[in-house]
Design a protein around this motif. Sequence first.
Motif, mmCIF file in Angstrom:
data_model
loop_
_atom_site.group_PDB
_atom_site.id
_atom_site.type_symbol
_atom_site.label_atom_id
_atom_site.label_comp_id
_atom_site.label_asym_id
_atom_site.label_seq_id
_atom_site.Cartn_x
_atom_site.Cartn_y
_atom_site.Cartn_z
ATOM 1 N N THR A 88 -1.981 9.872 11.158
ATOM 2 C CA THR A 88 -2.641 8.622 10.785
ATOM 3 C C THR A 88 -1.604 7.511 10.893
ATOM 4 O O THR A 88 -0.501 7.642 10.345
ATOM 5 N N VAL A 89 -1.929 6.431 11.595
ATOM 6 C CA VAL A 89 -0.956 5.370 11.857
ATOM 7 C C VAL A 89 -1.493 4.036 11.359
ATOM 8 O O VAL A 89 -2.631 3.650 11.669
ATOM 9 N N ILE A 90 -0.678 3.355 10.584
ATOM 10 C CA ILE A 90 -0.978 2.000 10.120
ATOM 11 C C ILE A 90 -0.069 1.052 10.872
ATOM 12 O O ILE A 90 1.161 1.143 10.771
ATOM 13 N N GLY A 91 -0.650 0.166 11.661
ATOM 14 C CA GLY A 91 0.132 -0.774 12.447
ATOM 15 C C GLY A 91 0.284 -2.111 11.751
ATOM 16 O O GLY A 91 -0.653 -2.583 11.091
ATOM 17 N N TYR A 92 1.447 -2.713 11.907
ATOM 18 C CA TYR A 92 1.710 -4.037 11.320
ATOM 19 C C TYR A 92 2.474 -4.847 12.358
ATOM 20 O O TYR A 92 3.535 -4.426 12.827
ATOM 21 N N ASP A 93 1.923 -6.011 12.731
ATOM 22 C CA ASP A 93 2.546 -6.811 13.788
ATOM 23 C C ASP A 93 2.226 -8.287 13.572
ATOM 24 O O ASP A 93 1.112 -8.636 13.165
ATOM 25 N N GLY A 94 3.193 -9.145 13.882
ATOM 26 C CA GLY A 94 3.020 -10.583 13.700
ATOM 27 C C GLY A 94 2.295 -11.263 14.844
ATOM 28 O O GLY A 94 1.876 -12.418 14.709
ATOM 29 N N LEU A 95 2.148 -10.570 15.992
ATOM 30 C CA LEU A 95 1.510 -11.159 17.171
ATOM 31 C C LEU A 95 2.073 -12.555 17.464
ATOM 32 O O LEU A 95 1.325 -13.497 17.748
ATOM 33 N N THR A 96 3.384 -12.691 17.415
ATOM 34 C CA THR A 96 4.020 -13.986 17.668
ATOM 35 C C THR A 96 3.907 -14.350 19.147
ATOM 36 O O THR A 96 3.645 -13.504 19.996
ATOM 37 N N ASP A 97 4.141 -15.614 19.433
ATOM 38 C CA ASP A 97 3.993 -16.090 20.805
ATOM 39 C C ASP A 97 5.314 -16.105 21.573
ATOM 40 O O ASP A 97 5.474 -16.867 22.521
ATOM 41 N N HIS A 154 -2.929 -4.283 11.226
ATOM 42 C CA HIS A 154 -2.782 -5.425 10.329
ATOM 43 C C HIS A 154 -1.906 -6.463 11.017
ATOM 44 O O HIS A 154 -0.895 -6.120 11.637
ATOM 45 N N VAL A 155 -2.293 -7.730 10.899
ATOM 46 C CA VAL A 155 -1.513 -8.815 11.476
ATOM 47 C C VAL A 155 -0.789 -9.548 10.356
ATOM 48 O O VAL A 155 -1.417 -10.041 9.408
ATOM 49 N N GLY A 156 0.531 -9.605 10.445
ATOM 50 C CA GLY A 156 1.321 -10.281 9.421
ATOM 51 C C GLY A 156 2.775 -10.330 9.832
ATOM 52 O O GLY A 156 3.232 -9.512 10.640
ATOM 53 N N MET A 157 3.494 -11.283 9.281
ATOM 54 C CA MET A 157 4.902 -11.452 9.587
ATOM 55 C C MET A 157 5.753 -10.576 8.669
ATOM 56 O O MET A 157 5.417 -10.358 7.498
ATOM 57 N N LEU A 158 6.856 -10.097 9.181
ATOM 58 C CA LEU A 158 7.783 -9.320 8.363
ATOM 59 C C LEU A 158 8.287 -10.123 7.175
ATOM 60 O O LEU A 158 8.551 -9.571 6.106
ATOM 61 N N GLU A 159 8.423 -11.429 7.375
ATOM 62 C CA GLU A 159 8.960 -12.288 6.314
ATOM 63 C C GLU A 159 7.982 -12.468 5.146
ATOM 64 O O GLU A 159 8.377 -12.915 4.071
ATOM 65 N N ASP A 160 6.719 -12.137 5.370
ATOM 66 C CA ASP A 160 5.691 -12.243 4.327
ATOM 67 C C ASP A 160 5.715 -10.964 3.493
ATOM 68 O O ASP A 160 4.938 -10.037 3.721
ATOM 69 N N PHE A 161 6.607 -10.950 2.511
ATOM 70 C CA PHE A 161 6.786 -9.720 1.740
ATOM 71 C C PHE A 161 5.520 -9.316 1.008
ATOM 72 O O PHE A 161 5.179 -8.133 0.955
ATOM 73 N N ASP A 162 4.815 -10.269 0.427
ATOM 74 C CA ASP A 162 3.629 -9.935 -0.361
ATOM 75 C C ASP A 162 2.600 -9.191 0.489
ATOM 76 O O ASP A 162 2.010 -8.199 0.042
ATOM 77 N N LYS A 163 2.374 -9.674 1.711
ATOM 78 C CA LYS A 163 1.382 -9.019 2.571
ATOM 79 C C LYS A 163 1.860 -7.636 3.003
ATOM 80 O O LYS A 163 1.110 -6.652 2.928
ATOM 81 N N LEU A 164 3.109 -7.559 3.458
ATOM 82 C CA LEU A 164 3.663 -6.271 3.874
ATOM 83 C C LEU A 164 3.640 -5.276 2.726
ATOM 84 O O LEU A 164 3.253 -4.111 2.891
ATOM 85 N N HIS A 165 4.014 -5.725 1.553
ATOM 86 C CA HIS A 165 4.083 -4.888 0.367
ATOM 87 C C HIS A 165 2.701 -4.363 -0.011
ATOM 88 O O HIS A 165 2.519 -3.170 -0.310
ATOM 89 N N THR A 166 1.716 -5.245 0.023
ATOM 90 C CA THR A 166 0.350 -4.856 -0.322
ATOM 91 C C THR A 166 -0.169 -3.785 0.630
ATOM 92 O O THR A 166 -0.773 -2.781 0.207
ATOM 93 N N ILE A 167 0.063 -3.984 1.927
ATOM 94 C CA ILE A 167 -0.406 -3.021 2.931
ATOM 95 C C ILE A 167 0.316 -1.685 2.765
ATOM 96 O O ILE A 167 -0.297 -0.613 2.833
#
Length: 337
Positions: free
Chosen positions: A27-36, A59-72
């Motif tokens: 099972t894989v949970i992906g996390y990526d900022g999709l930056t330009d 999941h789309v989110g920036m590494l710097e967004d600790f709250d989002k990364l942490h929640t996921i």
Amino acid sequence: MATILVTGSAGFIGYHLCDLLLKAGHTVIGYDGLTDYYEVALKERRHQMLLQHECFTAHVGMLEDFDKLHTIALDARPDVIVHLAAQAGVRYSLENPRAYVDANLVGTFNVMECARELAVDHLLMASTSSVYGANEDMPFDEREKCDTQLTLYAATKKANEAMAHSYAHLWNLPTTMFRFFTVYGPWGRPDMALFKFTRGILSGEPIDVYNHGEMYRDFTYVTDLVRGIALLIDTPPERPDSKDDIPEWDSLSPVAPWRVVNIGNSDKVKLTDFVDAIEAECGVPAKRNFMEMQKGDVPATWADATLLEELTGYAPQTDVREGVRQFVAWYRDYYNV
């Protein structure tokens, strides 16, 4: 089967790793900022293909967004974290150094905090051959000192290795750092040499060949690379009782469950030979614009991959001509060339 959080899942290497892990039943949970940094459509397409697997979540989110990364991370409770997301590129670090500090230092710290809190079975994090910097003894060995990085990109990756060692020591967090060597293949990044050379050759535009072609790289095919990473997932380092317990060939820390592993083809290919292979596959001669060495570049990289083979029994071996053939076929299909 494990639950694995992969940062950078829409990236070149991240996509291939997620695909391999999903096909293996994880099972894989992906996390990526999709930056330009490069065309977002390519990243979105990679995620779309991974979403065809029922065991993949994006999941789309920036590494710097600790709250989002942490929640996921807390919601997923992964057994393993593979941290691939980063601001990549040696040359771009000369133009936008702050992006490297934000993503590679702050972002990596956030990932390590999640791994510490969750007490994951294994944290694996991407480093780079660029950390070897001005080292001249080749092939590069993980046990060498690496204190002469030549770009901020390389310096942030070396800092990641040091940060990870401290967390491994303090929190008994099994951690493997892997150093990549010039990865290439289908779904690659548009800022990398193979992509730029292929695009230029097929469109009849000149290609920039640095250091007049007198450069050597240990080109590593992407499927070889991700197979190495997948095998390392099942090889978490253990804190040794004493340094006498560490095999002579191992980079294992004497004070932490931490090691660094090269993943390379254990061969060096001259840049002009690489261009020749692309020319042959495209069936079009290249217009070569020979240039001086770029600031921060090194004349050669070459991996000693003995440790990878000792740990996993595996050694990358795809011939560069076959790898180029696969990439050009993908490029022609994707861009309808």
